[in-house]
Design an enzyme around this catalytic site. Structure first.
Site, PDB file in Angstrom:
ATOM      1  N   PRO A 150       0.820  -1.203   0.000  1.00  0.00           N
ATOM      2  CA  PRO A 150       0.000   0.000   0.000  1.00  0.00           C
ATOM      3  C   PRO A 150       0.857   1.258   0.000  1.00  0.00           C
ATOM      4  O   PRO A 150       1.827   1.368   0.738  1.00  0.00           O
ATOM      5  CB  PRO A 150      -0.805  -0.119   1.292  1.00  0.00           C
ATOM      6  CG  PRO A 150      -0.835  -1.572   1.574  1.00  0.00           C
ATOM      7  CD  PRO A 150       0.471  -2.117   1.090  1.00  0.00           C
ATOM      8  N   GLU A 151       0.485   2.207  -0.851  1.00  0.00           N
ATOM      9  CA  GLU A 151       1.181   3.485  -0.870  1.00  0.00           C
ATOM     10  C   GLU A 151       0.376   4.502  -0.070  1.00  0.00           C
ATOM     11  O   GLU A 151      -0.694   4.195   0.457  1.00  0.00           O
ATOM     12  CB  GLU A 151       1.433   3.903  -2.319  1.00  0.00           C
ATOM     13  CG  GLU A 151       2.266   2.844  -3.048  1.00  0.00           C
ATOM     14  CD  GLU A 151       2.898   3.303  -4.354  1.00  0.00           C
ATOM     15  OE1 GLU A 151       3.206   4.505  -4.495  1.00  0.00           O
ATOM     16  OE2 GLU A 151       3.094   2.450  -5.237  1.00  0.00           O
TER      17      GLU A 151
ATOM     18  N   LYS B  52       3.196   5.616   4.728  1.00  0.00           N
ATOM     19  CA  LYS B  52       2.648   4.265   4.687  1.00  0.00           C
ATOM     20  C   LYS B  52       2.294   3.714   6.065  1.00  0.00           C
ATOM     21  O   LYS B  52       1.906   2.554   6.181  1.00  0.00           O
ATOM     22  CB  LYS B  52       3.652   3.327   4.004  1.00  0.00           C
ATOM     23  CG  LYS B  52       3.992   3.715   2.572  1.00  0.00           C
ATOM     24  CD  LYS B  52       5.004   2.752   1.980  1.00  0.00           C
ATOM     25  CE  LYS B  52       5.394   3.152   0.565  1.00  0.00           C
ATOM     26  NZ  LYS B  52       6.357   2.209  -0.048  1.00  0.00           N
TER      27      LYS B  52
ATOM     28  N   ARG C 146      11.741   9.797  12.118  1.00  0.00           N
ATOM     29  CA  ARG C 146      12.491   9.078  11.084  1.00  0.00           C
ATOM     30  C   ARG C 146      11.854   9.191   9.706  1.00  0.00           C
ATOM     31  O   ARG C 146      12.437   8.760   8.711  1.00  0.00           O
ATOM     32  CB  ARG C 146      12.620   7.592  11.459  1.00  0.00           C
ATOM     33  CG  ARG C 146      13.427   7.331  12.719  1.00  0.00           C
ATOM     34  CD  ARG C 146      13.798   5.869  12.838  1.00  0.00           C
ATOM     35  NE  ARG C 146      12.645   4.997  13.017  1.00  0.00           N
ATOM     36  CZ  ARG C 146      12.141   4.624  14.191  1.00  0.00           C
ATOM     37  NH1 ARG C 146      12.702   5.087  15.312  1.00  0.00           N
ATOM     38  NH2 ARG C 146      11.101   3.821  14.270  1.00  0.00           N
TER      39      ARG C 146
ATOM     40  N   ASN D  24       6.273   2.072  -5.346  1.00  0.00           N
ATOM     41  CA  ASN D  24       6.739   1.722  -6.678  1.00  0.00           C
ATOM     42  C   ASN D  24       5.944   2.394  -7.793  1.00  0.00           C
ATOM     43  O   ASN D  24       6.500   2.825  -8.804  1.00  0.00           O
ATOM     44  CB  ASN D  24       6.665   0.202  -6.847  1.00  0.00           C
ATOM     45  CG  ASN D  24       7.875  -0.346  -7.567  1.00  0.00           C
ATOM     46  OD1 ASN D  24       8.933   0.251  -7.546  1.00  0.00           O
ATOM     47  ND2 ASN D  24       7.701  -1.484  -8.205  1.00  0.00           N
TER      48      ASN D  24
ATOM     49  N   ARG E 149      13.348  -3.414  -6.189  1.00  0.00           N
ATOM     50  CA  ARG E 149      11.969  -3.187  -6.628  1.00  0.00           C
ATOM     51  C   ARG E 149      11.954  -2.977  -8.134  1.00  0.00           C
ATOM     52  O   ARG E 149      12.934  -2.521  -8.723  1.00  0.00           O
ATOM     53  CB  ARG E 149      11.373  -1.953  -5.930  1.00  0.00           C
ATOM     54  CG  ARG E 149      11.308  -2.043  -4.411  1.00  0.00           C
ATOM     55  CD  ARG E 149      10.340  -3.120  -3.943  1.00  0.00           C
ATOM     56  NE  ARG E 149       8.986  -2.896  -4.405  1.00  0.00           N
ATOM     57  CZ  ARG E 149       8.119  -2.076  -3.797  1.00  0.00           C
ATOM     58  NH1 ARG E 149       8.475  -1.396  -2.722  1.00  0.00           N
ATOM     59  NH2 ARG E 149       6.892  -1.947  -4.269  1.00  0.00           N
TER      60      ARG E 149
END
Length: 323
Positions: A2-3, A52, A177, A220, A313
């Site tokens: 999932p993006e 995400k 982060r 991606n 990827r």
């Protein structure tokens, strides 16, 4: 995986149906029993996505952090709201292999596609309304790591990469982060942070855009499409990109993310007429410039789209338009 747009949409479902309510928390699978006991019976006070990752805030300073990863998904059932214009077939909300048909031009609720009040909605890379819930609460199906239950709605989590209870300090450490997310802040400070983090490295821009400490939420699909839209070679060293080019990348990501959150689709082609737009909503094959189009002619120049591996990827790009 999932993006960012999918996780924001999942957080919206929690905000609408769980926030402000006492939640019964359990771990039918048993692997999260200790964490579930810490949260059980507490009121959910907030739900938000950052890139995400999703953070569900419970009273007394406890949070549930979830990262769906490649295999994770949420199944919702009961009283739900669906704000996407697409009904996808055979998938999960959060994933990108969306297929299906557009039901009308817009769908504002489950009722708009004829679903009963107690429907089941799967959310991961895709969103799909599935069967009717006949009994309440429904029995858990499969290996449910966490079940969140109110009087009206249930959410079952399966297969996440990360699922943990954190305090405020733990949440802050995770957030520190992460790179900026334009759904949370699209102002000049967030833009400047993105530009600085993107261009400080000699790594390829195609790697930098996938680094969640540079920018939160790009995966991606969006990586390939944003770079094509910018006519930028994915192998370009990021430190050679000008500040203006970096700001343009940020602005385009902000636009595409907003479209994704609003529609539930990774719609990355623009300038489409009404018929083409409807086809694009219904089929990924008509929705993207380069993603999953390896070996096919570029929509702009006719050169065959290349597929290669970058950072473990798949990378799709046009060697002519993005030379």
């Amino acid at each position: 995986m999932p993006e960012g747009h999918s996780v924001h949409r999942i957080a919206r479902q929690f905000a609408r149906r769980f926030v402000g309510r006492a939640v019964r928390v359990s771990s039918p699978q048993g692997r999260f029993a200790e964490g579930a006991a810490m949260l059980d019976g507490r009121t959910m006070t907030d739900a938000k996505a950052v890139g995400k990752q999703m953070f569900l805030d419970f009273e007394d300073g406890l949070w549930l952090r979830v990262h769906l990863g490649i295999y994770g998904a949420w199944d919702f059932a009961g009283a739900l709201e669906l704000d996407a214009p697409t009904a996808s077939a055979g998938g999960r909300m959060g994933q990108t292999n969306q297929r299906g048909t557009v039901v009308g031009e817009h769908e504002d609720s489950l009722a708009s596609i004829g679903a009963p009040r107690r429907a089941r909605l799967r959310m991961a890379e895709q969103e799909k309304v599935t069967e009717t819930v006949e009994t309440w609460p429904p029995e858990p199906v499969g290996q449910v790591r966490v079940r969140l239950l109110t009087d009206e709605t249930v959410a079952d989590l399966r297969g996440p990469t990360a699922c943990e209870v954190l305090d405020d300090a733990g949440v802050r450490a995770v957030l520190d982060r992460l790179g900026p997310d334009p759904q949370l802040d699209d102002g000049p400070e967030a833009e400047a942070k993105f530009v600085e983090r993107l261009t400080k490295s000699a790594k390829a821009v195609g790697l930098q855009l996938m680094d969640q400490s540079v920018v939160a939420g790009i995966g991606n699909v969006y990586r390939a499409e944003i770079l094509f839209r910018a006519r930028m070679n994915p192998h370009t060293p990021a430190r050679t990109i000008s500040a203006e080019q970096a700001r343009d990348l940020w602005a385009d990501w902000s636009r595409l993310l907003e479209i994704g959150v609003t529609t539930g689709q990774m719609m990355t082609m623009d300038g489409l007429d009404e018929a083409a737009h409807r086809r694009a909503l219904a089929s990924r094959a008509d929705r993207h410039w380069v993603y999953k189009r390896e070996g096919l002619p570029c929509r702009v120049c006719g050169t065959h789209i290349v597929l290669e591996e970058m950072g473990n990827r798949k990378l799709y790009w046009c060697p002519q338009c993005q030379a």
